[in-house]
Design an enzyme around this catalytic site. Sequence first.
Site, PDB file in Angstrom:
ATOM      1  N   ASN A   9       0.818  -1.215   0.000  1.00  0.00           N
ATOM      2  CA  ASN A   9       0.000   0.000   0.000  1.00  0.00           C
ATOM      3  C   ASN A   9       0.852   1.266   0.000  1.00  0.00           C
ATOM      4  OD1 ASN A   9      -2.324  -1.584   0.391  1.00  0.00           O
ATOM      5  ND2 ASN A   9      -2.233  -1.378   2.617  1.00  0.00           N
ATOM      6  N   ASP A  11       0.938   4.481   1.979  1.00  0.00           N
ATOM      7  CA  ASP A  11       0.399   4.999   3.241  1.00  0.00           C
ATOM      8  C   ASP A  11       0.423   6.529   3.216  1.00  0.00           C
ATOM      9  OD1 ASP A  11       0.154   2.398   4.103  1.00  0.00           O
ATOM     10  OD2 ASP A  11       1.700   2.521   5.647  1.00  0.00           O
ATOM     11  N   GLY A 215       5.265  -7.603  25.629  1.00  0.00           N
ATOM     12  CA  GLY A 215       6.105  -8.572  24.935  1.00  0.00           C
ATOM     13  C   GLY A 215       5.312  -9.570  24.121  1.00  0.00           C
ATOM     14  N   ASP A 236       5.719   6.058  16.701  1.00  0.00           N
ATOM     15  CA  ASP A 236       4.659   5.575  15.817  1.00  0.00           C
ATOM     16  C   ASP A 236       4.638   4.047  15.896  1.00  0.00           C
ATOM     17  OD1 ASP A 236       2.869   5.030  13.822  1.00  0.00           O
ATOM     18  OD2 ASP A 236       4.050   5.893  12.188  1.00  0.00           O
ATOM     19  N   THR A 238       2.668   2.190  14.136  1.00  0.00           N
ATOM     20  CA  THR A 238       2.242   1.614  12.858  1.00  0.00           C
ATOM     21  C   THR A 238       3.316   0.665  12.345  1.00  0.00           C
ATOM     22  OG1 THR A 238       1.208   3.736  12.341  1.00  0.00           O
ATOM     23  CG2 THR A 238       1.401   2.152  10.530  1.00  0.00           C
ATOM     24  N   ASP A 242       4.056  -5.742  11.972  1.00  0.00           N
ATOM     25  CA  ASP A 242       4.681  -6.216  10.720  1.00  0.00           C
ATOM     26  C   ASP A 242       6.175  -6.465  10.915  1.00  0.00           C
ATOM     27  OD1 ASP A 242       2.228  -5.909   9.517  1.00  0.00           O
ATOM     28  OD2 ASP A 242       2.673  -3.890   8.810  1.00  0.00           O
TER      29      ASP A 242
END
Length: 307
Positions: A9, A11, A215, A236, A238, A242
């Site tokens: 994507n 972003d 954790g 951040d 975000t 991932d």
Amino acid sequence: MLLVLGSINADLVFEVEALPGPGETVLCPGWRFAHGGKGANQAAAAAKLGARVRFLGRVGPDPWGPLLRRGLEEAGVEVDGLANSPRASGTAVIAVDRSGENLILVASGANLDVSLDQLDGAGLGPGTTLLCQNEIPLPVTLAALERARAAGARTILNLAPAAALPPGALDPVDLLLVNEHEAAALLGGEREPEAAAAALAGPQRTCVLTLGRAGALAIGPDGAWRVPALAVRAVDTTGAGDAFAGALAAFLDLGLSLPEALARASVTAALACERLGAREGQPERAAVEARLAELGPPVPITAARGS
Ligand code: RIB
């Protein structure tokens, strides 16, 4: 080799004082582009850590397409399996507040056209790993995992965003990676972390449950461990999940044991939060190894409670 079949994507990141609630408008001075998509973020994280990574996905016939391709190439990901789609490239609008929390909207676009035949000739077989998420059509992901299992590859599913799955869908999955919210969606309700992970693990399947600042833990046929999170100043969050997924897959693919990979994934995810954008903070391996001692070794869980 690590194969990532998934989303990519553009972003559009908006830094706001506070995230908007329903019906609310919030203003900010501007927005900035960042490389994103859970699949592509995970592929990039793994490649930066030294794994050989091939990404299989689709972009649209717009200016984002070449830009997104270049972003993966610059991270060291092989992109010969990044195909085209007549739909617009996947696009995410991301609001990030002062504490680093986010709110994300995704227009899937070209990601909806990712197809099973993209695995043809991609090199799936023993000694390879397939890593999937849940931002392309779910039937394609589930069929890809079945195909990878049949080919003798290791299979990892990061079920993000959350979804309920049809019965038997996890059968071809060697390692399921979820956060507490995603685990609750799968189990039909919340449970204590160890009980949730134990319920999602199987005789041949490990469940890794991420717990944010607390954790992560892993329960499966090879044993059960808990690792803390590294203390960092998060700008951040975000893409933290991932980074964790890409790192876990990379280190397992590189031959490390589950506890070794788990500890390094925890460090990777924390370091990724120190910069704005899903990929900007992703560390290289030396940076991860340098902070590993702060975490201490993963602690074995002696009595994992079942469902
Ligand atoms: O996990 C973060 C990612 O979710 C963002 O990069 C955005 O594109 C969405 O896919």
